[in-house]
Write a protein that holds these residues in place. Structure first.
Motif, PDB file in Angstrom:
ATOM      1  N   LEU A 180     -10.610  -5.035  -1.317  1.00  0.00           N
ATOM      2  CA  LEU A 180     -10.565  -5.007   0.152  1.00  0.00           C
ATOM      3  C   LEU A 180     -11.320  -3.784   0.648  1.00  0.00           C
ATOM      4  O   LEU A 180     -11.449  -2.796  -0.050  1.00  0.00           O
TER       5      LEU A 180
ATOM      6  N   VAL B 145     -10.709  -1.099   2.211  1.00  0.00           N
ATOM      7  CA  VAL B 145      -9.559  -0.322   2.648  1.00  0.00           C
ATOM      8  C   VAL B 145      -9.508   0.923   1.775  1.00  0.00           C
ATOM      9  O   VAL B 145      -9.848   0.864   0.596  1.00  0.00           O
TER      10      VAL B 145
ATOM     11  N   VAL C 155      -2.933   3.844   4.861  1.00  0.00           N
ATOM     12  CA  VAL C 155      -3.902   2.819   4.469  1.00  0.00           C
ATOM     13  C   VAL C 155      -4.834   2.619   5.657  1.00  0.00           C
ATOM     14  O   VAL C 155      -4.389   2.273   6.747  1.00  0.00           O
TER      15      VAL C 155
ATOM     16  N   ASP D 246      -8.333   1.029   7.476  1.00  0.00           N
ATOM     17  CA  ASP D 246      -9.393   0.036   7.463  1.00  0.00           C
ATOM     18  C   ASP D 246     -10.707   0.802   7.532  1.00  0.00           C
ATOM     19  O   ASP D 246     -10.917   1.611   8.433  1.00  0.00           O
TER      20      ASP D 246
ATOM     21  N   SER E 176     -13.063   0.099  10.959  1.00  0.00           N
ATOM     22  CA  SER E 176     -12.573   0.416  12.291  1.00  0.00           C
ATOM     23  C   SER E 176     -11.835   1.740  12.348  1.00  0.00           C
ATOM     24  O   SER E 176     -11.396   2.146  13.424  1.00  0.00           O
TER      25      SER E 176
ATOM     26  N   ARG F 224      -8.935   2.513  11.613  1.00  0.00           N
ATOM     27  CA  ARG F 224      -7.553   2.464  12.076  1.00  0.00           C
ATOM     28  C   ARG F 224      -6.614   2.420  10.887  1.00  0.00           C
ATOM     29  O   ARG F 224      -6.956   1.902   9.824  1.00  0.00           O
ATOM     30  N   GLU F 225      -5.426   2.916  11.118  1.00  0.00           N
ATOM     31  CA  GLU F 225      -4.412   2.843  10.064  1.00  0.00           C
ATOM     32  C   GLU F 225      -3.843   1.447  10.029  1.00  0.00           C
ATOM     33  O   GLU F 225      -3.357   0.954  11.036  1.00  0.00           O
ATOM     34  N   VAL F 226      -3.853   0.834   8.869  1.00  0.00           N
ATOM     35  CA  VAL F 226      -3.225  -0.478   8.755  1.00  0.00           C
ATOM     36  C   VAL F 226      -1.742  -0.309   8.450  1.00  0.00           C
ATOM     37  O   VAL F 226      -0.883  -0.937   9.044  1.00  0.00           O
ATOM     38  N   HIS F 227      -1.443   0.543   7.493  1.00  0.00           N
ATOM     39  CA  HIS F 227      -0.054   0.756   7.110  1.00  0.00           C
ATOM     40  C   HIS F 227       0.200   2.230   6.942  1.00  0.00           C
ATOM     41  O   HIS F 227      -0.707   2.987   6.592  1.00  0.00           O
TER      42      HIS F 227
ATOM     43  N   ASP G 273       4.144  -2.710  -2.177  1.00  0.00           N
ATOM     44  CA  ASP G 273       3.625  -4.023  -1.810  1.00  0.00           C
ATOM     45  C   ASP G 273       2.752  -3.787  -0.589  1.00  0.00           C
ATOM     46  O   ASP G 273       3.250  -3.477   0.494  1.00  0.00           O
ATOM     47  N   LEU G 274       1.447  -3.959  -0.767  1.00  0.00           N
ATOM     48  CA  LEU G 274       0.542  -3.519   0.289  1.00  0.00           C
ATOM     49  C   LEU G 274       0.556  -4.473   1.482  1.00  0.00           C
ATOM     50  O   LEU G 274       0.385  -4.054   2.619  1.00  0.00           O
ATOM     51  N   ALA G 275       0.759  -5.748   1.218  1.00  0.00           N
ATOM     52  CA  ALA G 275       0.727  -6.702   2.331  1.00  0.00           C
ATOM     53  C   ALA G 275       1.869  -6.426   3.305  1.00  0.00           C
ATOM     54  O   ALA G 275       1.710  -6.501   4.520  1.00  0.00           O
TER      55      ALA G 275
END
Lengths: 447, 484
Positions: free
Chosen positions: B269, B271, B283, B285, B288, B290-293, B327-329
């Motif tokens: 990914l 990321v 985490v 992106d 962009s 931006r923080e995803v997690h 668990d990243l998702a």
């Protein structure tokens, strides 16, 4: 009678009866020994007062157990109680919690492990995981409204009116009407109205239960450990705001003196010993050199005396013949200052053949005769040189013959010849010091 | 002494040799087969157990209250036969007739004993019935006790050539704290306490480029295999994306509250994951910014992060002694591993196996993924604060310590085959011995270590070493019970 019948009661309401159990309920007066067991045994009515048991028709009146948060005991497939349910409480299904002792044992030594497969998952699985994660990320990122994206703040869809076609059902008698269209419009919101609701902060929920620690408990502190790590309170060496009187050992406790072992290097002692040795060595060398110089000087003196004797002998021989010519001796450089005396002796044309002991007669003779004859650059103050006291030991020490004449005279000549007035001793010491630098290396070993 | 005792003694004496060399020299007798196990245990228990079952002397039984029929039945039932006991644990023996038909199995002893012992005749019939009824009458706990012995035999570690110093590269003006090798193996980048990132040619060790931009030590570096980007993270809370075509910063990832100590890129990914002193892994992106997690859960500084394509996709090791698998998702912890006693400063994943290792001052432990099962400790221990771990595709793991000691381990068995001390550059203080970061190059033939004496050292395997000349640290198998 059929089991379920539809009838109307006295108010015109629809009543469905379950006839079967109804028939089982004995009528009033005939209920001795009968007990209502199910909810249907109560029929339409409530409890039977003539039957002296606790009755809860429709479950009304039961004392409810307070809801408790206690975890119920769970049992796994083999019938053993799951004691680690408390460690897994409230966590997602995919969570793996290690709770038993066998999680501490290396995998290959566990009893019922079977075959261990250490291969990485296949590429299809990886692709699936990647796709799933990517989808989750897209959801999150799209959901997060961009502050810069002003368009997303106003959603125009809810502000427009929606129309609903409504068909009332024909359940209620004959009142079935045609279809109706209902227009739903959002109540207009006053943009200048203050906020209606207060944002209250909700306290955070409890965290997930802590993971069991699969390690031995920390070792107990020993007294020695405590002593090693004890930190004394810091007492300033500079400031004492309240003017406390504190003992000196407390003042210096934070200094770190007790922690360091002051080790004086051995090199100090070695240095001082080396200095002593060097000093001794130098003194020895100096002494040796002095002896050597003395020997040289003695030999030189011997040679010169020999030379003088020779001269005197020659003079005597000459004087024995009729005095035909006067001998002029050119004052040559290499002879040096000691020759000055000899020169003065040789220059005097006086008739006395023997050397007189006193210098004063020489003095006068030299002055009278030879001084005017010597070239001006060669004139020396004979008076001083002649009246010099013999402070050195050249005459006193027995003259020794040297094998190699390291000529002292050479060093004499090196000194500036303009100042022959220096005393012999001084010149000797100076020349001695000069030759200190020029001493040969083979004399270093003398100790 | 009976024949059984003698056999037991001989077996005990030969057990060690058999366990060590049995597989190598192909001893065909497998003493762990169920039938041979059963014979062994039956005979052993009969010899010892029947003695314990002795009847009480008559003058004592006379004094006991007269037992009723029910209690006598209970007594008889309590004195169960050995076979019935063993049925709970081992698979039942095949019927008596079938045993004789197989000449290879030495199982006639069982049937003979059953016939001579009169009291067990009826029990034998019961036994047959029980066999028919039950397929696997084993309780796992009791079975575990017996089967554990089968797993004690150990694998001999593979021989690896010792590693020696090949090149020293000096040029940094501060401690070298991070390193990353390019996917094509042409160059590698190092970040140091002098706030620069220097790019060096791998083959010759010459400096190619210096990048400045951070204002504090550069603690994390990563080169993306799929984009021409270099990512760097520093103690100044900055995470920068450098474009390697223009050699300048093109993106910043803003959000960390404190120094960033570790950085890693996701292999599939777009990321990147960074973690640091604020105890959370973020985490981002890539495009962009931006923080995803925000992966929170740790209570102390996170000192290392590793990303992989399979679940669990993110592994973090922290100074609160925990290792967490995420668990990243969902952005949540999948497992917490609490086996370490001291802070976990280093993590490394194996390139081909689905395992990873975590290093701390007390132990270096190897784990199985995806559930995080503990595999073994690497022993003999590397008694130092382990700052870095790296793994080779040949199965060599390197651990670098804070005091300059280095240890090389065999991955499969966990055996340390070499321990070396780095030689600090001349003129260094004694305190300047230390290794902060390391990596193998893409081929695994060269090891690059970043040290506290401001130098970078490249190590390689000794080409003239053989197992006879350089056997390495000796390996001795430990048989028998071990304490955990």
């Amino acid at each position: 009678m059929e089991s379920g019948s539809v009838t109307y009661n006295e108010y015109g309401a629809l009543v469905m009866t379950t006839g079967g159990s109804r028939a089982n309920i004995p009528s009033y007066g005939k209920r001795q020994g009968w007990r209502p067991k199910t909810a249907e045994d109560y029929g339409d009515g409530g409890a039977y007062p003539e039957i002296n048991i606790l009755q809860y028709p429709l479950d009304l009146g039961r004392k409810k157990q307070g809801t408790s948060n206690a975890l119920a005991i769970q049992v796994d497939g083999e019938g053993k109680i799951k004691y680690d349910a408390i460690a897994r409480q409230g966590q997602a299904a995919g969570r793996i919690v290690h709770t038993s002792f066998s999680d501490l044992i290396p995998l290959r030594q566990r009893a019922n492990i079977g075959e261990i497969n250490l291969a990485r998952p296949s590429e299809e699985e990886v692709a699936l995981t990647t796709a799933k994660t990517k989808a989750a990320f897209d959801n999150i990122l799209n959901g997060k409204a961009d502050a810069a994206n002003a368009k997303s703040i106003t959603n125009s869809k809810t502000s427009e009116p929606t129309f609903i076609r409504y068909t009332p059902s024909s359940m209620m008698g004959d009142k079935a009407g045609g279809q109706r269209i209902i227009k739903m419009v959002d109540l207009p919101e006053d943009p200048m109205a203050p906020p209606k609701f207060k944002h209250t902060k909700v306290p955070r929920g409890p965290p997930s239960p802590p993971a069991p620690l699969l390690r031995s408990p920390p070792r107990k502190l020993t007294v020695k450990d405590q002593e090693d790590f004890a930190i004394p309170p810091s007492v300033s060496k500079w400031k004492n705001a309240k003017g406390y009187t504190i003992a000196l050992d407390k003042r210096l406790a934070a200094d770190g003196r007790g922690l360091q072992d002051v080790e004086i290097s051995d090199n100090f002692a070695k240095l001082s010993e080396a200095l002593y040795a060097a000093d001794r060595h130098a003194r020895e060398e100096v002494k040796q050199r002095a002896l050597l110089q003395q020997r040289l000087a003695d030999e030189e003196k011997e040679r010169k005396e020999e030379h003088l004797r020779e001269l005197a002998r020659k003079v005597r021989e000459e004087r024995g013949e009729p005095r035909r010519r006067q001998r002029t001796v050119s004052p040559d450089e290499p002879r040096g200052r000691t020759m000055a005396r000899g020169r003065s002796i040789s220059r005097t044309p006086s008739g006395s053949g023997s050397r007189s002991g006193s210098y004063s007669s020489y003095d006068s003779r030299s002055r009278s005769g030879s001084y005017s004859r010597t070239p001006p650059n060669r004139r020396r103050s004979y008076s001083r040189s002649a009246s010099r006291s013999r402070s050195g030991s050249y005459s006193r020490s027995p003259s020794r013959s040297l094998s190699g004449s390291r000529s002292r005279s050479r060093s004499y000549s090196r000194s500036p010849s303009r100042t022959p007035s220096r005393s012999l001793s001084r010149s000797r010491s100076r020349s001695r010091s000069l030759s200190v630098d020029a001493r040969p290396s083979k004399f270093r070993r003398i100790d | 002494m009976t024949a059984i005792d003698e056999v037991d003694q001989l077996e005990r004496l030969n057990k060690r040799g058999r366990d060590l060399f049995g597989k190598t020299y192909g001893f065909s007798v497998d003493y762990n087969e169920p039938i041979s196990q059963r014979i062994r245990y039956t005979s052993k228990l009969r010899t010892e157990y029947t003695a314990a079952q002795a009847q009480l002397p008559p003058h004592i039984t006379a004094k006991l209250p007269p037992s009723t029929s029910a209690s006598r039945k209970k007594e008889d039932a309590a004195r169960k036969d050995v076979d019935a006991l063993l049925n709970d644990i081992l698979p039942p023996p095949p019927p008596a007739g079938s045993l004789l038909a197989k000449p290879s199995l030495d199982s006639t002893a069982l049937t003979v004993r059953q016939e001579t012992d009169t009291s067990t005749k009826s029990n034998d019939q019961q036994l047959m019935l029980r066999q028919q009824r039950q397929q696997q009458p084993q309780s796992s706990a009791a079975r575990a006790l017996i089967e554990r012995q089968a797993n004690v035999a150990q694998v001999r570690p593979e021989w690896h050539a010792p590693w020696k110093l090949m090149r020293v590269i000096s040029g940094h003006l501060g401690w070298v704290r991070s390193v990353c090798v390019e996917p094509d193996n042409q160059w590698f980048a190092t970040g140091a306490g002098d706030r620069t990132i220097k790019i060096w040619d791998l083959a010759s060790g010459t400096l190619k480029l210096t990048l400045t931009g951070h204002i504090m030590t550069v603690r994390g570096l990563a080169v993306s295999p799929r984009h021409p980007y270099l990512f760097s993270a520093g103690e100044d809370k900055m995470v920068k994306c450098w474009d390697l075509e223009q050699n300048k910063v093109i993106r910043h990832y803003h959000g960390h509250l404190s120094g960033v100590y570790a950085l890693d890129l996701h292999p599939s990914l777009d990321v990147l994951v960074t973690a640091g002193r604020d105890g959370v892994a973020r985490v981002w992106d890539m495009r962009s910014r931006r923080e995803v997690h925000i992966l929170s859960g740790h209570k102390g500084t996170i000192s290392s992060v590793k990303c992989q394509a399979e679940d669990p996709q993110v592994l973090t090791g922290s100074m609160d002694t925990q290792v967490r698998l995420w668990d990243l998702a969902a952005g949540k912890t999948q497992t917490v591993l609490t086996h370490h006693k001291k802070s976990v400063r280093a993590l490394t994943t194996h390139p081909t196996e689905f395992t990873f290792a975590s290093g701390s001052a007390d132990n270096i432990k190897q784990w199985k993924l995806p559930e995080g099962g503990f595999m073994h400790n690497f022993s003999p221990q590397h008694n130092a604060i382990v700052n870095t771990l790296s793994t080779n595709s040949d199965g060599v793991m390197f651990s670098g310590g804070d005091n300059g000691t280095m240890a090389f381990f065999d991955w499969k068995t966990g055996h340390k085959f070499q321990e070396v001390e780095t030689a600090a550059m001349p003129g260094s203080l004694e305190a300047e011995n230390g290794i902060f970061a390391s990596t193998f190059d893409q081929t695994g033939l060269r090891l690059i270590t970043c040290e506290a004496d401001k130098s970078i050292k490249i190590w390689r395997e000794d080409p003239e070493a053989t197992p006879e000349t350089h056997p390495g640290i000796e390996w001795r198998p430990t048989l028998g019970r071990r304490r955990f």
